[in-house]
Design a protein around this motif. Structure first.
Motif, mmCIF file in Angstrom:
data_model
loop_
_atom_site.group_PDB
_atom_site.id
_atom_site.type_symbol
_atom_site.label_atom_id
_atom_site.label_comp_id
_atom_site.label_asym_id
_atom_site.label_seq_id
_atom_site.Cartn_x
_atom_site.Cartn_y
_atom_site.Cartn_z
ATOM 1 N N ARG A 352 -37.194 -4.829 -3.079
ATOM 2 C CA ARG A 352 -36.885 -4.979 -1.667
ATOM 3 C C ARG A 352 -35.376 -4.847 -1.467
ATOM 4 N NH1 ARG A 352 -39.327 -10.722 -0.234
ATOM 5 N NH2 ARG A 352 -37.994 -11.185 -2.033
ATOM 6 N N PHE A 353 -34.989 -4.560 -0.243
ATOM 7 C CA PHE A 353 -33.580 -4.429 0.114
ATOM 8 C C PHE A 353 -32.798 -5.666 -0.321
ATOM 9 C CE2 PHE A 353 -30.069 -4.383 3.273
ATOM 10 C CZ PHE A 353 -29.667 -3.063 3.194
ATOM 11 N N ILE A 354 -33.329 -6.847 -0.030
ATOM 12 C CA ILE A 354 -32.634 -8.094 -0.336
ATOM 13 C C ILE A 354 -32.486 -8.288 -1.839
ATOM 14 C CG2 ILE A 354 -34.743 -9.526 -0.299
ATOM 15 C CD1 ILE A 354 -33.014 -11.697 1.068
ATOM 16 N N ASP A 355 -33.505 -7.892 -2.594
ATOM 17 C CA ASP A 355 -33.467 -8.071 -4.043
ATOM 18 C C ASP A 355 -32.476 -7.098 -4.684
ATOM 19 O OD1 ASP A 355 -35.449 -10.052 -3.891
ATOM 20 O OD2 ASP A 355 -37.024 -8.522 -3.894
ATOM 21 N N ALA A 356 -32.332 -5.922 -4.099
ATOM 22 C CA ALA A 356 -31.363 -4.955 -4.616
ATOM 23 C C ALA A 356 -29.938 -5.475 -4.456
ATOM 24 C CB ALA A 356 -31.528 -3.621 -3.890
ATOM 25 N N ILE A 357 -29.667 -6.101 -3.304
ATOM 26 C CA ILE A 357 -28.338 -6.688 -3.081
ATOM 27 C C ILE A 357 -28.084 -7.804 -4.090
ATOM 28 C CG2 ILE A 357 -26.902 -7.987 -1.463
ATOM 29 C CD1 ILE A 357 -28.409 -6.535 0.804
ATOM 30 N N SER A 358 -29.058 -8.684 -4.244
ATOM 31 C CA SER A 358 -28.925 -9.787 -5.185
ATOM 32 C C SER A 358 -28.739 -9.278 -6.609
ATOM 33 C CB SER A 358 -30.158 -10.691 -5.094
ATOM 34 O OG SER A 358 -30.026 -11.812 -5.933
ATOM 35 N N ASP A 359 -29.485 -8.244 -6.964
ATOM 36 C CA ASP A 359 -29.402 -7.659 -8.303
ATOM 37 C C ASP A 359 -28.008 -7.105 -8.571
ATOM 38 O OD1 ASP A 359 -30.609 -7.052 -10.753
ATOM 39 O OD2 ASP A 359 -31.083 -5.009 -10.123
ATOM 40 N N GLY A 360 -27.450 -6.378 -7.585
ATOM 41 C CA GLY A 360 -26.112 -5.822 -7.747
ATOM 42 C C GLY A 360 -25.061 -6.900 -7.855
ATOM 43 N N LEU A 361 -25.199 -7.936 -7.042
ATOM 44 C CA LEU A 361 -24.229 -9.025 -7.065
ATOM 45 C C LEU A 361 -24.283 -9.757 -8.404
ATOM 46 C CD1 LEU A 361 -22.088 -10.450 -5.365
ATOM 47 C CD2 LEU A 361 -23.892 -11.927 -4.455
ATOM 48 N N ARG A 362 -25.471 -9.971 -8.912
ATOM 49 C CA ARG A 362 -25.628 -10.656 -10.197
ATOM 50 C C ARG A 362 -24.997 -9.836 -11.328
ATOM 51 N NH1 ARG A 362 -29.292 -14.526 -11.397
ATOM 52 N NH2 ARG A 362 -30.509 -13.971 -9.542
ATOM 53 N N GLN A 363 -25.259 -8.526 -11.336
ATOM 54 C CA GLN A 363 -24.711 -7.686 -12.399
ATOM 55 C C GLN A 363 -23.191 -7.570 -12.303
ATOM 56 O OE1 GLN A 363 -26.908 -3.983 -12.355
ATOM 57 N NE2 GLN A 363 -28.742 -4.938 -13.221
ATOM 58 N N SER A 364 -22.661 -7.582 -11.090
ATOM 59 C CA SER A 364 -21.211 -7.567 -10.931
ATOM 60 C C SER A 364 -20.594 -8.873 -11.418
ATOM 61 C CB SER A 364 -20.837 -7.309 -9.469
ATOM 62 O OG SER A 364 -21.122 -5.977 -9.103
ATOM 63 N N LYS A 386 -31.088 -16.357 0.829
ATOM 64 C CA LYS A 386 -31.457 -16.497 -0.583
ATOM 65 C C LYS A 386 -30.940 -15.364 -1.471
ATOM 66 C CE LYS A 386 -33.570 -20.261 0.475
ATOM 67 N NZ LYS A 386 -32.902 -21.564 0.205
ATOM 68 N N ILE A 387 -29.869 -14.707 -1.045
ATOM 69 C CA ILE A 387 -29.267 -13.660 -1.868
ATOM 70 C C ILE A 387 -28.751 -14.241 -3.189
ATOM 71 C CG2 ILE A 387 -27.342 -12.012 -2.043
ATOM 72 C CD1 ILE A 387 -29.223 -10.939 -0.068
ATOM 73 N N THR A 388 -28.174 -15.436 -3.149
ATOM 74 C CA THR A 388 -27.563 -16.030 -4.342
ATOM 75 C C THR A 388 -28.440 -17.116 -4.953
ATOM 76 O OG1 THR A 388 -26.319 -17.564 -2.925
ATOM 77 C CG2 THR A 388 -25.208 -15.524 -3.581
ATOM 78 N N ASP A 389 -29.720 -17.045 -4.706
ATOM 79 C CA ASP A 389 -30.639 -18.033 -5.271
ATOM 80 C C ASP A 389 -30.574 -17.986 -6.803
ATOM 81 O OD1 ASP A 389 -32.537 -20.028 -5.252
ATOM 82 O OD2 ASP A 389 -34.238 -18.652 -5.135
ATOM 83 N N GLY A 390 -30.297 -19.121 -7.412
ATOM 84 C CA GLY A 390 -30.209 -19.211 -8.864
ATOM 85 C C GLY A 390 -28.846 -18.871 -9.435
ATOM 86 N N PHE A 391 -27.915 -18.399 -8.598
ATOM 87 C CA PHE A 391 -26.604 -17.981 -9.105
ATOM 88 C C PHE A 391 -25.793 -19.163 -9.636
ATOM 89 C CE2 PHE A 391 -25.397 -13.522 -7.598
ATOM 90 C CZ PHE A 391 -26.717 -13.091 -7.598
ATOM 91 N N LYS A 392 -25.830 -20.283 -8.919
ATOM 92 C CA LYS A 392 -25.028 -21.426 -9.360
ATOM 93 C C LYS A 392 -25.493 -21.922 -10.719
ATOM 94 C CE LYS A 392 -23.145 -25.887 -7.976
ATOM 95 N NZ LYS A 392 -23.024 -26.900 -6.894
ATOM 96 N N ALA A 393 -26.811 -21.927 -10.933
ATOM 97 C CA ALA A 393 -27.336 -22.357 -12.231
ATOM 98 C C ALA A 393 -26.896 -21.401 -13.338
ATOM 99 C CB ALA A 393 -28.860 -22.440 -12.174
ATOM 100 N N GLN A 394 -26.815 -20.101 -13.019
ATOM 101 C CA GLN A 394 -26.447 -19.117 -14.029
ATOM 102 C C GLN A 394 -24.950 -19.053 -14.283
ATOM 103 O OE1 GLN A 394 -27.980 -15.151 -13.332
ATOM 104 N NE2 GLN A 394 -26.808 -14.254 -15.022
ATOM 105 N N PHE A 395 -24.158 -19.091 -13.200
ATOM 106 C CA PHE A 395 -22.727 -18.833 -13.342
ATOM 107 C C PHE A 395 -21.849 -20.076 -13.159
ATOM 108 C CE2 PHE A 395 -24.611 -14.818 -11.779
ATOM 109 C CZ PHE A 395 -24.323 -14.015 -12.873
ATOM 110 N N GLY A 396 -22.437 -21.153 -12.677
ATOM 111 C CA GLY A 396 -21.685 -22.395 -12.525
ATOM 112 C C GLY A 396 -21.040 -22.551 -11.166
ATOM 113 N N GLY A 397 -20.764 -23.807 -10.828
ATOM 114 C CA GLY A 397 -20.214 -24.138 -9.519
ATOM 115 C C GLY A 397 -18.786 -23.680 -9.305
ATOM 116 N N ASP A 398 -18.027 -23.428 -10.373
ATOM 117 C CA ASP A 398 -16.666 -22.927 -10.202
ATOM 118 C C ASP A 398 -16.660 -21.513 -9.623
ATOM 119 O OD1 ASP A 398 -15.372 -25.173 -11.019
ATOM 120 O OD2 ASP A 398 -14.914 -24.456 -13.045
#
Length: 667
Positions: A352-364, A386-398
């Motif tokens: 989906r469009f939203i998942d593609a954005i999230s995917d690109g942001l995660r890989q960047s 929900k673009i950044t769902d799970g990002f804090k757990a993966q990359f941390g709050g900093d």
């Protein structure tokens, strides 16, 4: 509540354990900006310089602060802080060239006085809007904290500028994030001619600190030793225990806001009282009284300073006036960057469009460890979409940072991060809310490289568009606000593949981007998207559909409207998806116009003054011989976006577009 001078008619100095060498260094540092001022006022009367903002009477604040900090700690000065620049040992001939608008100045003649920075000297100058630099200091302080550098950032504000919202936002963010920033308010009694009692309803700024949850300290701003000792002690403590502190320096401006303003609005007795507290004269007298400064040393230091000023002025005056270079002017709008398009490798997955954005942001985020994400609710909540769902757990709050409700401060903090070599992505909860941060975008991010060569490595994601019956404050298409601003880049994808590739490309580029993502597309469309990291060429349009009868130029949701319309009407059309709005693809536009001879521009934004108006005008000017009909355009009604679904349907251009498209084909 008149701004009165302290009761003491003389300043009381305490050398503590400072050596004679330190005391004399402060003296030499103090007289340099005063002697420059004296010279500049003469040159102003002679017509050899055009304008001067005086800090006469306030020099001790700058000199105390600049000498108290380490040389590699950033200071963000204001109009009255000549001493910061001289204290950081900026070459005087370059500084004087800056004042005269010469090519060798820090802005190559593109800006005035102290509107510049020098990374080499760890200074970041102001813009005329005053308040936004507090947020930049926050970003620099955040960078120090993330890098675990034991450093302090110091930023100035006048008492008048404290009335701006940026003052509140800057202090609030620093307090919430416990940033190592010293906020120095030069309380000099006036904002231009408006006295303090007409600016705020309190007496001292030390009353404000506790409200933000930060310490507040008041110093006698005309006492260089008081300022020096206070900043020195605070800086030493903050390096070990990071937190913001508000320092109020009580002082007085003895000359006009700028020389043309004069001081007739100031009561005479105030000028007389504060003249007795002159920071240079009083410190000089103190050093003489304790035997540190004798007549010979005083004469020697003043001769040294005046000689340096006169010699460097001659160098600046000898430089020829700028010869405009068109190529250089245009090239300096953006930081140099040559995109190397990264082709996708590996399999595709339907996304989906939203998942593609999230995917690109995660890989960047994985590609760039120095990339920091900031936005309201983007942490545990994952953002409202929900673009950044799970990002804090993966990359941390900093690196994935929830922010207070303060768009201006967060955009400014992104610029501060960029100054320290970080990348920043700022998520607007809705594109509509960017208006609160407008100044930071169009006057700081967009202009900073052109002015003094500092890149602004910031991407602002903008959930945009109507069609969800969300009303006038959650549905606007506001890309045209920024299309008119040199120094920005704007991308607006229409499909999942482009959404990921353009976001990755924007995050690679050290220039400021606005990345528009249509909310209605988030979960309504999907398509094959490469699983690996890749980029799309910025500035390159794409044909969403090929045909022969007519050219439809559009972007975003307009691509989908156009595809549906030509299918319903049985039309063979080129549908050109711009993808990048700034810079836009002139070659692709010219090619499709030449191919069909008939062109219509479709935009979701309101019609008047939109992007379509500019591109249609360009077509008329450059492709007139290829046209077989008038250039047409269609957009939304020139009203705010209405809430009721039937009103919103009428507002949007889809039905009017079909009528106009039929008219064009029949021409």
């Amino acid at each position: 509540m008149e701004f009165t001078a302290p009761n003491a008619q003389i300043l009381t100095f305490d050398r503590k354990n400072h050596s004679n060498e330190t005391l004399l260094k402060l003296y030499e540092s103090l007289i340099l900006p005063r002697r420059i001022e004296e010279k500049m006022l003469i040159l102003l009367r002679q017509g050899r310089i055009s304008k001067w903002f005086s800090g006469w009477g306030q020099e001790a604040i700058s000199i105390g602060a600049v000498n108290a900090l380490q040389e590699d700690e950033f200071i963000l000065p204001m109009h009255r802080n000549l001493g910061i620049f001289t204290g950081r040992n900026l070459p005087l001939e370059k500084l004087f060239a800056q004042f005269q608008g010469k090519k060798s100045g820090f802005t190559k003649g593109r800006d005035r006085s102290f509107h510049f920075g020098s990374i080499e000297h760890h200074t970041v100058g102001m813009i005329s809007h005053l308040g936004p630099q507090l947020a930049i200091a926050d970003g620099i302080g955040l960078a120090h904290k993330l890098s675990k550098e034991k450093k302090v950032t110091l930023v100035f504000s006048g008492d008048g500028a404290s009335s701006e919202g940026d003052f509140h936002e800057g202090l609030n963010v620093a307090a919430v994030w416990k940033l190592p920033v010293i906020f120095v308010v030069e309380h000099n009694g006036y904002g231009l001619s408006t006295p303090s009692e007409e600016q705020f309803a309190f007496k001292y700024f030390t009353e404000k600190g506790p409200g933000y949850g930060m310490e507040a300290v008041r110093v006698q701003g005309n006492n260089v030793l008081d300022v020096y000792d206070t900043i020195l002690k605070l800086a030493q403590d903050i390096r070990e225990n990071p937190r913001p502190v508000l320092v109020e320096a009580i002082t007085f401006r003895m000359r006009g806001h700028e020389e043309a303003s004069g001081t007739k609005y100031v009561p005479k007795h105030l000028m007389e009282e504060w003249a007795q507290l002159d920071p240079v004269d009083n410190y000089e007298a103190y050093l003489e009284s304790i035997g540190v400064l004798d007549a010979a040393t005083k004469e020697s230091l003043n001769h040294k300073v005046k000689t340096a000023i006169n010699e460097r002025l001659e160098i600046a005056f000898a430089e020829e006036a700028i010869t405009p270079n068109l190529e250089e002017e245009l090239a300096d709008v953006y930081a140099a960057f040559s995109q190397k398009v990264i082709s996708p490798e590996g399999p595709n997955t339907e996304k989906r469009f939203i998942d593609a954005i999230s995917d690109g942001l995660r890989q960047s985020m994985e590609k760039y460890p120095n990339l920091i994400l900031m936005g309201q609710d983007i942490g545990e909540y994952g953002g409202v979409f929900k673009i950044t769902d799970g990002f804090k757990a993966q990359f941390g709050g900093d690196r994935v940072r929830n922010t207070p409700l303060c768009e201006s401060a967060i955009i400014g903090a992104g610029l501060g991060l960029s100054i320290k070599g970080y990348k920043a992505m700022v998520e607007m909860q809705f594109a509509d809310f960017v208006s609160v941060g407008f100044n930071q975008i169009v006057n700081n991010l967009a202009k900073i490289h052109y002015r003094w060569g500092q890149q602004a490595d910031v991407v602002i994601r903008m959930p945009t568009g109507a069609g969800t019956a969300a009303g006038p404050f959650h549905s606007q298409s506001n890309e045209a606000w920024f299309f008119h601003t040199p120094g920005l880049k704007i991308v607006y994808p229409s499909n999942p593949r482009d959404a990921k590739g353009l976001l990755n490309a924007a995050l690679e580029d050290p220039n400021p981007y606005l990345y528009f993502e249509h909310k209605l597309l988030y979960r309504s469309i999907s398509g094959p998207v490469p699983d690996g990291y890749y980029t799309i060429e910025v500035g390159k349009a794409a044909l969403a559909q090929e045909g022969t009868q007519v050219s439809i130029i559009t972007y975003g949701m307009g691509v989908h409207w156009a595809i549906k319309a030509v299918e319903e009407m049985g039309i063979s059309a080129d549908i050109l998806d711009l993808r990048t709005l700034l810079p836009w693809d002139q070659e692709a536009v010219a090619t499709t116009v030449k191919k069909t001879g008939k062109v219509i521009f479709l935009q979701e934004d309101t019609l008047t003054g939109g992007i379509g108006a500019e591109i249609c005008a360009w077509i008329s000017e450059h492709c007139f011989k290829d046209l077989d009909a008038p250039v047409m355009r269609e957009g939304s009604l020139d009203t705010p976006v209405p809430f009721a679904p039937n009103l919103e349907k009428q507002f949007l251009p889809t039905e009017r577009f079909k009528v106009k498209l039929k008219e064009l084909l029949e021409f």
